[in-house]
Design an enzyme around this catalytic site. Structure first.
Site, PDB file in Angstrom:
ATOM      1  N   HIS A 219       2.098   6.953  -5.254  1.00 64.63           N
ATOM      2  CA  HIS A 219       2.376   6.615  -3.811  1.00 64.63           C
ATOM      3  C   HIS A 219       4.050   6.754  -3.551  1.00 64.63           C
ATOM      4  CE1 HIS A 219       2.172   2.835  -2.771  1.00 64.63           C
ATOM      5  NE2 HIS A 219       1.894   2.976  -1.709  1.00 64.63           N
TER       6      HIS A 219
HETATM    7  C1  UD1 Z   1       3.601   3.576   3.934  1.00 65.22           C
HETATM    8  C2  UD1 Z   1       4.623   2.737   3.382  1.00 65.22           C
HETATM    9  C3  UD1 Z   1       4.697   1.642   2.469  1.00 65.22           C
HETATM   10  C4  UD1 Z   1       3.179   2.123   2.209  1.00 65.22           C
HETATM   11  C5  UD1 Z   1       2.143   2.721   1.826  1.00 65.22           C
HETATM   12  C6  UD1 Z   1       0.582   2.136   1.318  1.00 65.22           C
HETATM   13  C7  UD1 Z   1       6.453   2.907   5.514  1.00 65.22           C
HETATM   14  C8  UD1 Z   1       7.777   3.249   5.311  1.00 65.22           C
HETATM   15  N1  UD1 Z   1       5.794   3.424   4.073  1.00 65.22           N
HETATM   16  O1  UD1 Z   1       4.288   4.689   2.722  1.00 65.22           O
HETATM   17  O2  UD1 Z   1       5.474   0.931   1.921  1.00 65.22           O
HETATM   18  O3  UD1 Z   1       3.178   1.309   0.264  1.00 65.22           O
HETATM   19  O4  UD1 Z   1       2.215   2.896   3.416  1.00 65.22           O
HETATM   20  O5  UD1 Z   1       0.413   3.477   1.454  1.00 65.22           O
HETATM   21  O6  UD1 Z   1       6.036   2.924   5.906  1.00 65.22           O
HETATM   22  N2  UD1 Z   1      -0.979  10.563   5.149  1.00 65.22           N
HETATM   23  C9  UD1 Z   1      -2.028  11.226   4.706  1.00 65.22           C
HETATM   24  N3  UD1 Z   1      -3.399  10.333   6.291  1.00 65.22           N
HETATM   25  C10 UD1 Z   1      -2.790   8.994   5.958  1.00 65.22           C
HETATM   26  C11 UD1 Z   1      -2.231   8.635   6.099  1.00 65.22           C
HETATM   27  C12 UD1 Z   1      -1.070   9.082   5.094  1.00 65.22           C
HETATM   28  O7  UD1 Z   1      -2.523  12.406   4.500  1.00 65.22           O
HETATM   29  O8  UD1 Z   1      -4.310   8.357   6.424  1.00 65.22           O
HETATM   30  C13 UD1 Z   1      -0.031  11.768   4.574  1.00 65.22           C
HETATM   31  C14 UD1 Z   1       0.771  12.154   5.361  1.00 65.22           C
HETATM   32  O9  UD1 Z   1       1.166  14.003   4.577  1.00 65.22           O
HETATM   33  C15 UD1 Z   1       2.011  11.640   5.308  1.00 65.22           C
HETATM   34  C16 UD1 Z   1       2.315  10.958   4.225  1.00 65.22           C
HETATM   35  O10 UD1 Z   1       0.501  10.701   3.637  1.00 65.22           O
HETATM   36  O11 UD1 Z   1       2.995  11.922   6.096  1.00 65.22           O
HETATM   37  C17 UD1 Z   1       3.008   9.500   4.655  1.00 65.22           C
HETATM   38  O12 UD1 Z   1       2.178   8.195   5.172  1.00 65.22           O
HETATM   39  P1  UD1 Z   1       2.942   7.386   5.623  1.00 65.22           P
HETATM   40  O13 UD1 Z   1       2.336   6.819   6.730  1.00 65.22           O
HETATM   41  O14 UD1 Z   1       4.369   7.811   6.200  1.00 65.22           O
HETATM   42  O15 UD1 Z   1       3.855   6.366   4.086  1.00 65.22           O
HETATM   43  P2  UD1 Z   1       3.268   6.738   3.155  1.00 65.22           P
HETATM   44  O16 UD1 Z   1       3.287   6.768   1.808  1.00 65.22           O
HETATM   45  O17 UD1 Z   1       1.789   6.225   3.114  1.00 65.22           O
HETATM   46  N1  UDP Z   2      -6.492   0.624  -2.813  1.00 67.17           N
HETATM   47  C1  UDP Z   2      -7.662   1.014  -2.508  1.00 67.17           C
HETATM   48  N2  UDP Z   2      -7.570   2.129  -2.813  1.00 67.17           N
HETATM   49  C2  UDP Z   2      -6.917   3.385  -3.119  1.00 67.17           C
HETATM   50  C3  UDP Z   2      -6.126   2.768  -3.813  1.00 67.17           C
HETATM   51  C4  UDP Z   2      -5.486   1.614  -3.564  1.00 67.17           C
HETATM   52  O1  UDP Z   2      -8.636  -0.095  -2.317  1.00 67.17           O
HETATM   53  O2  UDP Z   2      -7.564   4.223  -3.754  1.00 67.17           O
HETATM   54  C5  UDP Z   2      -6.000  -0.973  -2.358  1.00 67.17           C
HETATM   55  C6  UDP Z   2      -5.223  -1.956  -3.405  1.00 67.17           C
HETATM   56  O3  UDP Z   2      -6.201  -1.969  -4.364  1.00 67.17           O
HETATM   57  C7  UDP Z   2      -4.072  -2.793  -2.865  1.00 67.17           C
HETATM   58  C8  UDP Z   2      -3.616  -1.153  -1.371  1.00 67.17           C
HETATM   59  O4  UDP Z   2      -4.868  -0.755  -1.501  1.00 67.17           O
HETATM   60  O5  UDP Z   2      -5.353  -3.538  -2.239  1.00 67.17           O
HETATM   61  C9  UDP Z   2      -2.481  -1.093  -2.054  1.00 67.17           C
HETATM   62  O6  UDP Z   2      -2.070  -0.749  -1.219  1.00 67.17           O
HETATM   63  P1  UDP Z   2      -1.287   0.971  -1.255  1.00 67.17           P
HETATM   64  O7  UDP Z   2      -0.835   0.823  -2.920  1.00 67.17           O
HETATM   65  O8  UDP Z   2      -1.576   1.599  -1.031  1.00 67.17           O
HETATM   66  O9  UDP Z   2       0.507   0.004  -0.847  1.00 67.17           O
HETATM   67  P2  UDP Z   2       1.025  -1.367  -1.203  1.00 67.17           P
HETATM   68  O10 UDP Z   2       0.166  -1.996  -1.739  1.00 67.17           O
HETATM   69  O11 UDP Z   2       2.528  -0.084  -2.791  1.00 67.17           O
HETATM   70  O12 UDP Z   2       1.895  -1.111  -0.191  1.00 67.17           O
END
Ligand code: UD1
Ligand code: UDP
Length: 381
Positions: A219
Site C-alpha cells: 500500500h
Molecule cells: C495511510 C498513511 C500510511 C499508513 C497507511 C496505513 C499517510 C500519509 N499515510 O496511507 O503511513 O501506512 O495509512 O494503512 O497518512 N481509501 C479508501 N478507504 C479508506 C481509506 C483510504 O478507499 O477507508 C483510499 C482512498 O482512495 C485514499 C487512499 O486509499 O485516497 C489513500 O488513503 P490515505 O489515508 O490517504 O493513505 P494510505 O495509503 O491509507
Molecule cells: N492489517 C489488518 N488487515 C489487513 C492488513 C493489515 O488487520 O488486511 C493490520 C496488520 O496486522 C497490522 C496493521 O494492519 O497490525 C498494519 O497496517 P498497515 O499495513 O495498513 O499500515 P502500516 O503499518 O504500514 O502503517
C-alpha cells in the site's frame, strides 16, 4: 485523574490504540480518563469499524470525518476540526501514534495550544524524506513532550537529532522525555493470538493449508502511485506463484485496489486473471490477519506494521522497499530488503524461503502499554 485525548485515524493506529485503551481500562481507570478522537482518515468498514468490535476499543467520542484528500487538505482539515475539540476538552496530553497525516496534524495542533504531545512509536527513521511518513515522524517528534520508542534504534536516532535520554521531570516540549519502552503492537499480537486462533475461520474460508501459502500486502504510496514499481512488484509475485506453484494471499488495501486496474500492464493483468494461486481479497480483520501471519510460510510486504508482525510470528519477510525503519529485522537476518526490482524481490524470496531463522525478543515484554500509561500518569498528574 488526568485526561488524555487519543488520536486515531488510519488502520494501524486503531489497532495500536487497542493496547493502551486496554491498559487504561484494566489498570489505570482511576487515574487516566481517555477521550478518543477518530480523524476519519480511514473510514471503510474493513479499514476502521471492524477493529473496534473485535479488539474491544471503546467507540470514539468524536469523529472528525475528514476522509481522503491530498496531504495538505487532509492535514489542514484535521487541524481545523481538532482545535475546537481540544479547546472544549482541555486534556492534560494528546497521544498520537506512528507517522500518518493524522499524527502530524494532531501533534501540530496540540503543541501550538501548549498541550503536551505524547508520541508512541517515536524515533523511527527511514532516512528517506521522500516518504510522507518520514516528514510526519520527524515533525511530530520535534514537537513532542513524551517520546516512546519501541526499539533502542529509535532512541539512538532521537539522540542523534539532539534529544537526550537523561531528561528529568518536569517534562516539557523543551525538556522532553525520551524512553525505549517496547512495542504496543507486540502487546497486541501476544494478547490476541490465542483468541484469533479460536475465532478466525480465514484458513478454511480461503481454502488454505497452514505453511503452504505466502502472505502479501502492498500500500505504500511509492509502490502504488509509481506504475513502474507496481508492475515490477506484480511481475515478481507472478513469477514466484507460477514457478513454485506458490499460493499468495493478498488482502488488498483500498489504495492499491483502486489504482491497480489503471496501472497494471495488460500482459500482467492477464497472467493475474489466469493464476488461481494468487488470491486478492478485501482487507481482513485483525484476528484474520494474525492467523494469516502465523500460518503462512513467508510474508512479502511494504507495511511497517506487517514487517514487525512477521517477526512476532517468526516468519521470514521480504520488504518491498529500499530501506526500513525496522533495521533489527534485517540485521537479525529474518527480513531482507527486496526493494521494488523484480529480480531482487525474487532473489530475496528464494534466499529466505528455506533459511533457518532465529527470532530473539526485540520488541519488549508484551507490557509496553502499561509502562507507557505509568509514565504518562506520573509525568502529567
Ligand atoms: C495511510 C498513511 C500510511 C499508513 C497507511 C496505513 C499517510 C500519509 N499515510 O496511507 O503511513 O501506512 O495509512 O494503512 O497518512 N481509501 C479508501 N478507504 C479508506 C481509506 C483510504 O478507499 O477507508 C483510499 C482512498 O482512495 C485514499 C487512499 O486509499 O485516497 C489513500 O488513503 P490515505 O489515508 O490517504 O493513505 P494510505 O495509503 O491509507
Ligand atoms: N492489517 C489488518 N488487515 C489487513 C492488513 C493489515 O488487520 O488486511 C493490520 C496488520 O496486522 C497490522 C496493521 O494492519 O497490525 C498494519 O497496517 P498497515 O499495513 O495498513 O499500515 P502500516 O503499518 O504500514 O502503517
Amino acid at each position: 485523574m488526568i485526561k488524555i485525548i487519543t488520536i486515531i485515524g488510519a488502520r494501524p493506529q486503531i489497532i495500536k490504540a487497542a493496547a493502551i485503551s486496554r491498559a487504561v481500562r484494566t489498570s489505570f481507570s482511576d487515574r487516566i480518563k481517555e477521550v478518543i478522537v477518530h480523524t476519519g482518515q480511514h473510514y471503510d468498514h474493513n479499514m476502521s469499524a471492524v477493529f473496534f468490535d473485535e479488539l474491544k476499543i471503546p467507540k470514539e467520542d468524536y469523529n472528525l470525518n475528514v476522509g481522503s484528500a491530498s496531504h495538505a487538505v487532509q492535514t489542514a482539515e484535521i487541524m481545523r476540526l481538532l482545535e475546537p475539540v481540544l479547546e472544549e476538552e482541555k486534556p492534560q496530553g494528546v497521544l498520537v501514534y506512528g507517522d500518518t497525516n493524522s499524527t502530524l496534524a494532531a501533534a501540530l495542533t496540540a503543541a501550538k495550544m501548549h498541550i503536551p504531545v505524547i508520541h508512541v512509536e517515536a524515533g523511527m527513521r527511514s532516512f528517506n524524506k521522500t516518504m510522507p511518513e518520514e516528514i510526519n515522524r520527524i515533525c511530530c517528534d520535534h514537537v513532542s513532550t513524551m517520546l516512546f520508542s519501541p526499539t533502542s534504534t529509535g532512541t539512538e536516532n532521537l539522540c542523534r537529532e539532539g534529544f537526550s535520554e537523561n531528561a528529568r521531570a518536569p517534562y516539557s516540549i523543551n525538556n522532553p522525555l525520551v524512553v525505549h519502552c517496547g512495542d504496543v503492537m507486540y502487546d497486541n499480537s501476544i494478547y490476541f493470538a490465542a483468541e484469533a486462533g479460536q475465532k478466525s475461520t480465514i484458513l478454511s474460508d480461503l481454502n488454505l493449508t497452514s505453511g503452504e501459502f505466502t502472505l502479501c500486502t502492498i500500500h505504500r504510496e511509492s509502490n502504488t502511485d509509481d506504475a513502474q514499481n507496481l508492475n515490477s512488484i506484480f511481475r515478481a509475485l507472478l513469477h514466484i506463484a507460477e514457478n513454485n506453484k506458490q499460493k499468495i494471499v493478498i488482502p488488498m488495501h483500498p489504495r492499491t485496489s483502486k489504482i491497480l486496474p489503471q496501472q497494471l500492464q495488460p500482459e500482467l493483468a492477464e497472467r493475474l486473471e489466469r493464476n488461481y494461486d494468487i488470491q486478492i481479497i478485501e482487507p481482513v480483520s485483525f484476528m484474520d490477519m494474525i492467523v494469516l501471519e502465523s500460518e503462512c510460510n513467508l510474508i512479502i510486504t511494504d507495511s511497517g506494521g506487517v514487517q514487525k508482525e512477521s517477526y512476532f510470528f517468526k516468519k521470514p519477510c521480504v520488504i518491498l522497499r529500499d530501506e526500513t525503519e525496522w533495521v533489527e529485522l534485517v540485521e537479525q537476518g529474518t527480513a531482507v530488503i527486496g526493494g521494488t526490482d523484480t529480480e531482487s524481490i525474487i532473489d530475496a524470496f528464494n534466499k529466505l524461503k528455506s533459511k533457518n531463522l532465529n527470532f530473539p525478543p526485540l520488541f519488549g515484554d508484551g507490557h509496553a502499554a502499561e509502562f507507557i500509561c505509568e509514565q504518562i500518569y506520573s509525568a502529567l498528574n
